[in-house]
Structure formats: C-alpha cells, structure tokens
Design a protein around this motif. Structure first.
Motif, PDB file in Angstrom:
ATOM      1  N   ASP A 170      47.343  59.405  71.254  1.00 64.03           N
ATOM      2  CA  ASP A 170      45.908  59.630  71.421  1.00 64.03           C
ATOM      3  C   ASP A 170      45.275  58.328  71.890  1.00 64.03           C
ATOM      4  OD1 ASP A 170      45.206  62.250  70.841  1.00 64.03           O
ATOM      5  OD2 ASP A 170      45.205  61.908  68.674  1.00 64.03           O
ATOM      6  N   ARG A 171      44.231  58.433  72.683  1.00 67.87           N
ATOM      7  CA  ARG A 171      43.480  57.224  73.049  1.00 67.87           C
ATOM      8  C   ARG A 171      42.568  56.844  71.894  1.00 67.87           C
ATOM      9  NH1 ARG A 171      43.468  55.672  78.359  1.00 67.87           N
ATOM     10  NH2 ARG A 171      44.469  57.194  79.719  1.00 67.87           N
ATOM     11  N   LEU A 172      42.453  55.563  71.649  1.00 68.43           N
ATOM     12  CA  LEU A 172      41.503  55.096  70.634  1.00 68.43           C
ATOM     13  C   LEU A 172      40.117  55.060  71.256  1.00 68.43           C
ATOM     14  CD1 LEU A 172      43.441  52.080  69.094  1.00 68.43           C
ATOM     15  CD2 LEU A 172      43.094  54.326  68.070  1.00 68.43           C
ATOM     16  N   ILE A 173      39.133  55.379  70.456  1.00 68.52           N
ATOM     17  CA  ILE A 173      37.751  55.209  70.891  1.00 68.52           C
ATOM     18  C   ILE A 173      37.374  53.785  70.479  1.00 68.52           C
ATOM     19  CG2 ILE A 173      35.380  56.094  70.742  1.00 68.52           C
ATOM     20  CD1 ILE A 173      37.436  58.242  71.634  1.00 68.52           C
ATOM     21  N   ILE A 174      37.179  52.931  71.455  1.00 68.63           N
ATOM     22  CA  ILE A 174      36.898  51.537  71.128  1.00 68.63           C
ATOM     23  C   ILE A 174      35.405  51.255  71.319  1.00 68.63           C
ATOM     24  CG2 ILE A 174      37.487  49.124  71.575  1.00 68.63           C
ATOM     25  CD1 ILE A 174      40.213  50.130  72.581  1.00 68.63           C
ATOM     26  N   ASP A 175      34.778  50.866  70.248  1.00 66.59           N
ATOM     27  CA  ASP A 175      33.346  50.591  70.220  1.00 66.59           C
ATOM     28  C   ASP A 175      32.960  49.540  71.273  1.00 66.59           C
ATOM     29  OD1 ASP A 175      30.927  49.005  68.845  1.00 66.59           O
ATOM     30  OD2 ASP A 175      31.009  51.044  68.039  1.00 66.59           O
ATOM     31  N   GLU A 176      31.842  49.759  71.944  1.00 68.57           N
ATOM     32  CA  GLU A 176      31.357  48.824  72.981  1.00 68.57           C
ATOM     33  C   GLU A 176      31.219  47.401  72.448  1.00 68.57           C
ATOM     34  OE1 GLU A 176      31.061  48.728  76.263  1.00 68.57           O
ATOM     35  OE2 GLU A 176      31.966  50.709  76.107  1.00 68.57           O
ATOM     36  N   GLN A 177      30.710  47.298  71.212  1.00 69.08           N
ATOM     37  CA  GLN A 177      30.523  45.983  70.584  1.00 69.08           C
ATOM     38  C   GLN A 177      31.833  45.203  70.534  1.00 69.08           C
ATOM     39  OE1 GLN A 177      28.625  47.022  66.830  1.00 69.08           O
ATOM     40  NE2 GLN A 177      27.957  44.908  66.623  1.00 69.08           N
ATOM     41  N   ILE A 178      32.901  45.929  70.197  1.00 63.22           N
ATOM     42  CA  ILE A 178      34.222  45.296  70.100  1.00 63.22           C
ATOM     43  C   ILE A 178      34.672  44.854  71.488  1.00 63.22           C
ATOM     44  CG2 ILE A 178      36.669  45.674  69.576  1.00 63.22           C
ATOM     45  CD1 ILE A 178      35.820  47.619  67.399  1.00 63.22           C
ATOM     46  N   LYS A 179      34.541  45.760  72.458  1.00 64.73           N
ATOM     47  CA  LYS A 179      34.972  45.432  73.826  1.00 64.73           C
ATOM     48  C   LYS A 179      34.258  44.191  74.331  1.00 64.73           C
ATOM     49  CE  LYS A 179      35.685  50.178  75.226  1.00 64.73           C
ATOM     50  NZ  LYS A 179      35.228  51.225  76.129  1.00 64.73           N
ATOM     51  N   GLN A 180      32.934  44.166  74.130  1.00 62.88           N
ATOM     52  CA  GLN A 180      32.146  43.023  74.617  1.00 62.88           C
ATOM     53  C   GLN A 180      32.569  41.742  73.916  1.00 62.88           C
ATOM     54  OE1 GLN A 180      28.125  44.268  73.942  1.00 62.88           O
ATOM     55  NE2 GLN A 180      27.990  45.419  75.852  1.00 62.88           N
ATOM     56  N   HIS A 181      32.719  41.811  72.614  1.00 62.34           N
ATOM     57  CA  HIS A 181      33.038  40.601  71.847  1.00 62.34           C
ATOM     58  C   HIS A 181      34.424  40.071  72.229  1.00 62.34           C
ATOM     59  CE1 HIS A 181      32.628  37.672  68.659  1.00 62.34           C
ATOM     60  NE2 HIS A 181      33.867  37.962  68.295  1.00 62.34           N
ATOM     61  N   LEU A 182      35.418  40.954  72.280  1.00 64.67           N
ATOM     62  CA  LEU A 182      36.776  40.496  72.608  1.00 64.67           C
ATOM     63  C   LEU A 182      36.821  39.956  74.036  1.00 64.67           C
ATOM     64  CD1 LEU A 182      39.129  43.086  70.854  1.00 64.67           C
ATOM     65  CD2 LEU A 182      38.338  40.867  70.046  1.00 64.67           C
ATOM     66  N   THR A 183      36.065  40.559  74.932  1.00 64.09           N
ATOM     67  CA  THR A 183      36.019  40.064  76.312  1.00 64.09           C
ATOM     68  C   THR A 183      35.390  38.669  76.337  1.00 64.09           C
ATOM     69  OG1 THR A 183      35.862  42.335  77.103  1.00 64.09           O
ATOM     70  CG2 THR A 183      35.278  40.611  78.673  1.00 64.09           C
ATOM     71  N   GLN A 184      34.304  38.501  75.589  1.00 62.32           N
ATOM     72  CA  GLN A 184      33.619  37.201  75.527  1.00 62.32           C
ATOM     73  C   GLN A 184      34.519  36.093  75.000  1.00 62.32           C
ATOM     74  OE1 GLN A 184      30.215  38.111  73.140  1.00 62.32           O
ATOM     75  NE2 GLN A 184      28.787  38.095  74.863  1.00 62.32           N
ATOM     76  N   ILE A 185      35.340  36.413  74.009  1.00 66.22           N
ATOM     77  CA  ILE A 185      36.181  35.348  73.427  1.00 66.22           C
ATOM     78  C   ILE A 185      37.522  35.218  74.162  1.00 66.22           C
ATOM     79  CG2 ILE A 185      35.076  35.445  71.147  1.00 66.22           C
ATOM     80  CD1 ILE A 185      37.535  36.965  70.104  1.00 66.22           C
ATOM     81  N   GLY A 186      37.655  35.913  75.292  1.00 68.16           N
ATOM     82  CA  GLY A 186      38.858  35.758  76.118  1.00 68.16           C
ATOM     83  C   GLY A 186      40.034  36.610  75.682  1.00 68.16           C
ATOM     84  N   ASP A 187      39.765  37.666  74.913  1.00 62.61           N
ATOM     85  CA  ASP A 187      40.849  38.509  74.413  1.00 62.61           C
ATOM     86  C   ASP A 187      40.849  39.918  75.008  1.00 62.61           C
ATOM     87  OD1 ASP A 187      42.128  36.604  72.953  1.00 62.61           O
ATOM     88  OD2 ASP A 187      41.363  37.242  71.004  1.00 62.61           O
ATOM     89  N   ALA A 188      40.340  40.042  76.220  1.00 63.72           N
ATOM     90  CA  ALA A 188      40.268  41.365  76.858  1.00 63.72           C
ATOM     91  C   ALA A 188      41.647  42.012  77.004  1.00 63.72           C
ATOM     92  CB  ALA A 188      39.591  41.259  78.226  1.00 63.72           C
ATOM     93  N   ARG A 189      42.695  41.180  77.119  1.00 64.97           N
ATOM     94  CA  ARG A 189      44.039  41.766  77.313  1.00 64.97           C
ATOM     95  C   ARG A 189      44.457  42.660  76.150  1.00 64.97           C
ATOM     96  NH1 ARG A 189      44.984  36.421  76.107  1.00 64.97           N
ATOM     97  NH2 ARG A 189      46.479  35.958  74.455  1.00 64.97           N
ATOM     98  N   TYR A 190      43.903  42.373  74.974  1.00 63.32           N
ATOM     99  CA  TYR A 190      44.255  43.218  73.817  1.00 63.32           C
ATOM    100  C   TYR A 190      43.590  44.585  73.919  1.00 63.32           C
ATOM    101  CZ  TYR A 190      46.114  38.856  72.037  1.00 63.32           C
ATOM    102  OH  TYR A 190      46.837  37.694  71.907  1.00 63.32           O
ATOM    103  N   ILE A 191      42.409  44.622  74.492  1.00 62.35           N
ATOM    104  CA  ILE A 191      41.741  45.907  74.704  1.00 62.35           C
ATOM    105  C   ILE A 191      42.534  46.710  75.738  1.00 62.35           C
ATOM    106  CG2 ILE A 191      39.582  47.060  75.367  1.00 62.35           C
ATOM    107  CD1 ILE A 191      38.184  44.353  74.764  1.00 62.35           C
ATOM    108  N   CYS A 192      42.957  46.030  76.797  1.00 62.64           N
ATOM    109  CA  CYS A 192      43.778  46.682  77.835  1.00 62.64           C
ATOM    110  C   CYS A 192      45.055  47.258  77.224  1.00 62.64           C
ATOM    111  CB  CYS A 192      44.151  45.706  78.939  1.00 62.64           C
ATOM    112  SG  CYS A 192      42.748  45.172  79.894  1.00 62.64           S
ATOM    113  N   ALA A 193      45.672  46.469  76.327  1.00 63.32           N
ATOM    114  CA  ALA A 193      46.932  46.912  75.721  1.00 63.32           C
ATOM    115  C   ALA A 193      46.752  48.155  74.873  1.00 63.32           C
ATOM    116  CB  ALA A 193      47.547  45.781  74.887  1.00 63.32           C
ATOM    117  N   MET A 194      45.509  48.391  74.410  1.00 61.27           N
ATOM    118  CA  MET A 194      45.237  49.611  73.633  1.00 61.27           C
ATOM    119  C   MET A 194      44.982  50.791  74.561  1.00 61.27           C
ATOM    120  SD  MET A 194      42.762  48.314  70.529  1.00 61.27           S
ATOM    121  CE  MET A 194      42.780  46.630  69.980  1.00 61.27           C
ATOM    122  N   GLY A 195      45.069  50.542  75.861  1.00 64.87           N
ATOM    123  CA  GLY A 195      44.966  51.651  76.801  1.00 64.87           C
ATOM    124  C   GLY A 195      43.601  51.816  77.429  1.00 64.87           C
ATOM    125  N   GLU A 196      42.746  50.830  77.271  1.00 64.02           N
ATOM    126  CA  GLU A 196      41.402  50.921  77.860  1.00 64.02           C
ATOM    127  C   GLU A 196      41.448  50.717  79.358  1.00 64.02           C
ATOM    128  OE1 GLU A 196      37.985  51.430  77.201  1.00 64.02           O
ATOM    129  OE2 GLU A 196      38.895  52.508  75.538  1.00 64.02           O
TER     130      GLU A 196
END
Length: 196
Positions: A170-196
C-alpha cells in the motif's frame, strides 16, 4: 555519520511505542544515560525480559537521535499514521541496508505501480548485497532469514504491507508537513524511498 550495513533490525524491528517513550524523556531534558537507565529500571518498553530491552534500546536511541524537535512534536502530538511514517524514516536513516531495500525494491515497485512484493524480490535484494558487501556475505543464512522477516514486519507495521503475511503493498499517505520538513533538512530521498 557514515552508516555501515548492519543486521541490528533483527532485535529491533519497528518499535514505534518505544521510540515515543524515548522521545518523551528526551523532551524532558534527560541525558542519554539517564534515558537508558530509566527505560531499564522502569521497564518503559513493557518488555518481559531484560535481554529484549538490551537488544532494542541501542536502535531506539539511535532513531531518537535523528528525530529533530519539529519531528518529535509530530510523533508525540500527531496522528498514529504520521508517527508511523516518521518512525519508518528514522529506521531508514539509521539503517543503511534497510534504506537501500526501500530505495531499490519498494520505491521501484510503487514507481511502476506494481503492488506485489514477492519473496523473490527480497531474496534477490539480499543476494545482490551479499555480492557487493563482504559483511553481508559473512552473515549466516539464519541471520539473513530473520532479517528478511524483520523487514516484512516493519513494512507491515508502518502500513506499507496490507497484511502481516501478505504480499500486497500500500502507498503511505505522507503528510505535507512531513514532506516539507524532510525536504528542507535535506532528507527528501527518504520520502522518495517510501514511494512518493
């Protein structure tokens, strides 16, 4: 910190409740040593034996280290779904092999809208890692089998695997707040790895 391949997830799988306990203590200003002591003495993980606490605690402490103030607040105050996504992020951030599994296997599948995770997918992943890494190659078959089960358990508990013994992703529903924060701190690759 440079991560090495590790099989520590064998003793530590998802541990979301445990992570919340440690983050609460961190927010109260306790030092790492004080947290370890309190967890052991008061059995805050509610495990029935000390050995299990000793196996799980180092991983939980490491995960708590990579959770910053903003994410800690989300884990403690946000929905259970948000907490699970952030726990999955902390696991990937502290376990290189699991991150690569997410990045190379799960992300690829979701990217191609293939929601079937088969045993062979996991076997191929571990076989190729054993070819690339002497460390992985040196692990016993038993250790690798346990690790495969731990990975499936994490996928299930995070909500990415529909049933415990299942193969359906199943795809995870990832909250916008989380996406923005992880992207800001340079961790966007982890969001990608979750299938975003």
């Amino acid at each position: 910190m440079e991560l090495e391949y590790s099989s520590s997830l064998n003793g530590a799988s998802f541990l979301f409740f445990e992570l919340k306990q440690v983050i609460k203590l961190k927010q109260q200003g306790l030092t790492k040593d004080e947290i370890r002591k309190k967890v052991r003495e008061e059995n805050l993980f509610q495990f029935n034996n000390q050995g299990r606490i000793n196996r799980a605690l180092p991983s939980v402490m490491k995960r708590a280290e990579v959770i910053d103030e903003a994410l800690a607040a989300l884990i403690l105050e946000g929905s259970i779904e948000i907490g699970k996504v952030l726990n999955l992020y902390a696991i990937m951030k502290t376990d290189l092999l699991f991150f690569e599994f997410m990045d190379e296997v799960i992300k690829e599948k979701l990217h191609n809208n293939n929601y079937l995770l088969e045993k062979k997918d996991i076997n191929v992943f571990f076989a190729s890692k054993a070819e690339q890494s002497e460390k992985v190659a040196s692990w016993s078959d038993n250790n690798v089998e346990k690790l495969k089960r731990a990975y499936m358990q994490i996928l299930y508990e995070s909500g990415m695997l529909r049933t415990r013994k299942g193969k359906e992703l199943d795809r995870l529903i990832i909250d916008e707040q989380i996406k923005q924060h992880l992207t800001q701190i340079g961790d966007a690759r982890y969001i990608c790895a979750m299938g975003e």
